[in-house]
Design a protein around this motif. Sequence first.
Motif, mmCIF file in Angstrom:
data_model
loop_
_atom_site.group_PDB
_atom_site.id
_atom_site.type_symbol
_atom_site.label_atom_id
_atom_site.label_comp_id
_atom_site.label_asym_id
_atom_site.label_seq_id
_atom_site.Cartn_x
_atom_site.Cartn_y
_atom_site.Cartn_z
ATOM 1 N N ILE A 1 4.536 10.988 1.157
ATOM 2 C CA ILE A 1 4.214 9.699 0.528
ATOM 3 C C ILE A 1 4.736 8.580 1.430
ATOM 4 N N SER A 2 3.811 7.749 1.924
ATOM 5 C CA SER A 2 4.038 6.785 2.734
ATOM 6 C C SER A 2 3.611 5.365 2.167
ATOM 7 N N CYS A 3 4.496 4.278 2.384
ATOM 8 C CA CYS A 3 3.995 3.141 1.846
ATOM 9 C C CYS A 3 4.410 1.936 2.869
ATOM 10 N N SER A 4 3.777 0.736 2.816
ATOM 11 C CA SER A 4 4.035 -0.237 3.459
ATOM 12 C C SER A 4 4.460 -1.453 2.548
ATOM 13 N N VAL A 5 5.711 -2.049 2.829
ATOM 14 C CA VAL A 5 6.324 -3.055 2.067
ATOM 15 C C VAL A 5 6.835 -4.284 2.718
ATOM 16 N N LEU A 6 7.106 -5.187 1.981
ATOM 17 C CA LEU A 6 7.736 -6.418 2.563
ATOM 18 C C LEU A 6 8.690 -7.005 1.484
ATOM 19 N N GLN A 7 9.177 -8.243 2.119
ATOM 20 C CA GLN A 7 10.198 -8.845 1.030
ATOM 21 C C GLN A 7 9.656 -10.274 1.064
ATOM 22 N N CYS A 8 9.306 -11.147 -0.073
ATOM 23 C CA CYS A 8 8.969 -12.398 0.045
ATOM 24 C C CYS A 8 10.010 -13.150 -0.958
ATOM 25 N N ILE B 1 -2.315 3.391 -3.654
ATOM 26 C CA ILE B 1 -2.147 1.784 -3.762
ATOM 27 C C ILE B 1 -2.764 1.154 -2.357
ATOM 28 N N GLU B 2 -3.654 0.256 -2.538
ATOM 29 C CA GLU B 2 -4.191 -0.429 -1.557
ATOM 30 C C GLU B 2 -4.282 -2.088 -1.685
ATOM 31 N N ASN B 3 -3.894 -2.499 -0.886
ATOM 32 C CA ASN B 3 -3.910 -4.164 -1.173
ATOM 33 C C ASN B 3 -3.347 -4.652 -2.296
ATOM 34 N N GLY B 4 -2.240 -3.999 -2.661
ATOM 35 C CA GLY B 4 -1.469 -4.268 -3.914
ATOM 36 C C GLY B 4 -2.152 -3.972 -5.283
ATOM 37 N N CYS B 5 -3.262 -3.047 -4.943
ATOM 38 C CA CYS B 5 -3.869 -2.653 -6.307
ATOM 39 C C CYS B 5 -3.788 -1.205 -6.513
ATOM 40 N N SER C 1 0.706 -1.276 -0.002
ATOM 41 C CA SER C 1 0.000 0.091 -0.028
ATOM 42 C C SER C 1 0.829 1.262 0.029
ATOM 43 N N CYS C 2 0.315 2.270 -0.552
ATOM 44 C CA CYS C 2 0.948 3.814 -0.719
ATOM 45 C C CYS C 2 -0.167 4.791 -0.441
ATOM 46 N N SER C 3 0.098 5.701 0.438
ATOM 47 C CA SER C 3 -0.977 6.620 0.698
ATOM 48 C C SER C 3 -0.073 7.986 0.747
ATOM 49 N N ALA C 4 -1.101 8.998 0.803
ATOM 50 C CA ALA C 4 -0.466 10.387 0.741
ATOM 51 C C ALA C 4 -0.994 11.288 2.149
ATOM 52 N N SER C 5 -0.379 12.074 2.647
ATOM 53 C CA SER C 5 -0.622 12.593 3.741
ATOM 54 C C SER C 5 0.124 14.130 3.968
ATOM 55 N N PRO C 6 -0.665 15.118 4.578
ATOM 56 C CA PRO C 6 -0.144 16.289 4.798
ATOM 57 C C PRO C 6 0.874 16.444 5.901
ATOM 58 N N TYR C 7 1.285 15.200 6.574
ATOM 59 C CA TYR C 7 1.851 15.203 7.603
ATOM 60 C C TYR C 7 2.685 13.637 7.514
ATOM 61 N N ARG D 1 7.262 -21.091 7.173
ATOM 62 C CA ARG D 1 8.886 -20.889 7.451
ATOM 63 C C ARG D 1 9.121 -19.463 7.081
ATOM 64 N N ALA D 2 10.192 -19.224 6.897
ATOM 65 C CA ALA D 2 10.605 -17.595 6.785
ATOM 66 C C ALA D 2 10.463 -17.414 5.157
ATOM 67 N N ILE D 3 9.155 -17.476 4.759
ATOM 68 C CA ILE D 3 8.734 -17.022 3.604
ATOM 69 C C ILE D 3 8.615 -15.599 3.194
ATOM 70 N N GLU D 4 8.404 -14.807 4.028
ATOM 71 C CA GLU D 4 7.989 -13.185 3.832
ATOM 72 C C GLU D 4 8.495 -12.579 5.046
ATOM 73 N N THR D 5 9.059 -11.349 5.060
ATOM 74 C CA THR D 5 9.019 -10.685 6.117
ATOM 75 C C THR D 5 7.766 -10.031 6.803
ATOM 76 N N GLY D 6 7.904 -9.093 7.810
ATOM 77 C CA GLY D 6 6.664 -8.277 8.269
ATOM 78 C C GLY D 6 6.543 -7.181 7.265
ATOM 79 N N VAL D 7 5.363 -6.612 7.676
ATOM 80 C CA VAL D 7 5.393 -5.520 6.882
ATOM 81 C C VAL D 7 5.872 -4.384 7.613
ATOM 82 N N HIS D 8 6.493 -3.296 6.704
ATOM 83 C CA HIS D 8 7.439 -2.454 7.324
ATOM 84 C C HIS D 8 6.976 -0.894 6.572
#
Length: 273
Positions: free
Chosen positions: A170-177, A131-135, A113-119, A202-209
């Motif tokens: 601009i702020s985004c939530s990302v992870l590695q898989c 971007i929401e839920n990968g869309c 996800s990605c979003s915009a904010s004034p702060y 197992r360790a198939i993906e990281t947490g959301v950052h």
Amino acid sequence: VDNETLFFENEITTYEDARDVITRKHLLEVQFCCQYPKRGNVTLGFTVHRDNKTIVEKGFGMFTYNFEFFPNNLYDTMVNPSSYPLQYEVGDKIYMQIEASSSVNNTELFVESCSASPYDNPSYQPTYSIIENGCTVDPTVVIFPKSHNKEFRFSIDAFKFIGLHDQVYISCSVLQCEIGNPNTRSSKGCVAPNHQNHRRRRAIETGVHFISQGPLRLRSTPESESRVTGLNLNMAFIAGCLLAAVGMICGVVMIHKFKKVAVQYQPLQTTEQ
């Protein structure tokens, strides 16, 4: 006060009880004076560009997220951090790139996800979703081809928040898989919110950052300033016409009332002889 300095003088007096009227003990009196120059130089330094975010997570070791802006879609040279806050006009293309670096080779970056904010505050409401839920949500979003699996490039048309806000983050939530694993969030891509829940095996993906970059500011142009000035002049002209019309109506009403009350007839008194 003199030409160069401000002086403040006062005296401290000690006593044992504020309710006492007299005392037979010596009081302590301390006189003091403070002085402040009327002129001085004040400086403040701060950094608005966000540094890379380094994370240590079990199964993936140490990895870093890098979020930068670029001047065009070539993505060859990022915008210099010293030029922040970045200046844009409404409708300009904003080119961004998120890149992950890790010692684990078989991983890929996924932007959820990605979003915009004034702060620069992830809990600030309301925010504008990009971007929401990968869309992609914003209709102006363009996703560009990536040079490797740990990279995400996209653009959006510049905008301004309605109100007194003059900047955008601009702020985004990302992870590695893990690459090629069908159970990762990256393999599912754009999904509805109720289909996101899945067990991590197992360790198939990281947490959301959470990462952010900014601020962006709307550039004021002479053309826009002239439009505002023209609008102000038009409003002033309309207001003047309205005031003149109101004044004329009030004058007619007052003249009408004056004519109505200026002549008053009274019956003559009659006396009987």
